[in-house]
Design a protein around this motif. Structure first.
Motif, PDB file in Angstrom:
ATOM      1  N   MET A 155      -9.790   5.364   1.038  1.00 17.20           N
ATOM      2  CA  MET A 155      -8.386   5.610   0.677  1.00 17.20           C
ATOM      3  C   MET A 155      -8.096   7.114   0.697  1.00 17.20           C
ATOM      4  SD  MET A 155      -5.352   4.505  -0.368  1.00 17.20           S
ATOM      5  CE  MET A 155      -5.081   3.192  -1.540  1.00 17.20           C
ATOM      6  N   ILE A 165      -6.409   0.125   5.032  1.00 20.97           N
ATOM      7  CA  ILE A 165      -6.877   0.356   3.671  1.00 20.97           C
ATOM      8  C   ILE A 165      -7.835  -0.759   3.255  1.00 20.97           C
ATOM      9  CG2 ILE A 165      -6.186   0.582   1.239  1.00 20.97           C
ATOM     10  CD1 ILE A 165      -5.272   2.963   3.003  1.00 20.97           C
ATOM     11  N   HIS A 178       0.818  -1.211   0.000  1.00 17.26           N
ATOM     12  CA  HIS A 178       0.000   0.000   0.000  1.00 17.26           C
ATOM     13  C   HIS A 178       0.854   1.265   0.000  1.00 17.26           C
ATOM     14  CE1 HIS A 178      -3.823  -2.267   1.321  1.00 17.26           C
ATOM     15  NE2 HIS A 178      -3.750  -2.146   0.013  1.00 17.26           N
ATOM     16  N   CYS A 220       0.568   1.817  -3.633  1.00 14.79           N
ATOM     17  CA  CYS A 220      -0.806   2.200  -4.011  1.00 14.79           C
ATOM     18  C   CYS A 220      -1.100   3.642  -3.609  1.00 14.79           C
ATOM     19  CB  CYS A 220      -1.828   1.282  -3.334  1.00 14.79           C
ATOM     20  SG  CYS A 220      -1.696  -0.454  -3.761  1.00 14.79           S
TER      21      CYS A 220
END
Length: 136
Positions: free
Chosen positions: A34, A56, A14, A17
């Motif tokens: 998010m 998340i 993440h 991301c």
């Protein structure tokens, strides 16, 4: 939403991301969550690198009873941990983590190697890393 006074549980992948998030996602709930986490997290926020689902994932439709149904995320986590010299369950500050992700993966051009098989990879390829701006 997680309590900002507590440690943020975060899967290693993440870090990538979040670097490229532009409002796309699995569902409207996921996208909203998010965006909220990105807005709330600070460089000094303590992070624990989760071995499984994290904050998340709490809003992700692939989270099935606390287990991720996506077959590739474990390998993405391992690759990020290895590239950054980190370990699962390690704690550090969010700013330290994002600096490592930027320096050891993104700046070295390793994102595609680590998570190029992700369905969102084309978005990441076309989007500048927010960590480059934060750590320049």
């Amino acid at each position: 939403m997680w309590d900002k006074e507590k440690v943020l549980s975060l899967r290693a992948h993440h870090g990538l991301c979040m670097a490229y998030f532009v409002g796309e996602g699995y569902s409207s709930g996921f996208k909203k969550h998010m965006a909220e986490v990105l807005q709330a997290v600070q460089p000094e926020t303590p992070v624990r690198l989760a071995a499984g689902v994290d904050e998340i994932c709490s809003a992700c439709p692939h989270n099935c009873g606390g287990v991720c149904e996506s077959p590739t995320v474990d390998s993405h986590d391992r690759a990020v941990l290895q590239a950054c010299g980190l370990q699962k369950d390690q704690q550090l500050r969010f700013g330290e983590f994002t600096s490592l992700v930027q320096e050891k993966i993104i700046a070295k051009g390793l994102r595609e190697e680590i998570c190029g098989d992700c369905q969102w990879s084309s978005i990441c390829a076309a989007t500048p890393s927010r960590w480059a701006k934060a750590h320049s």
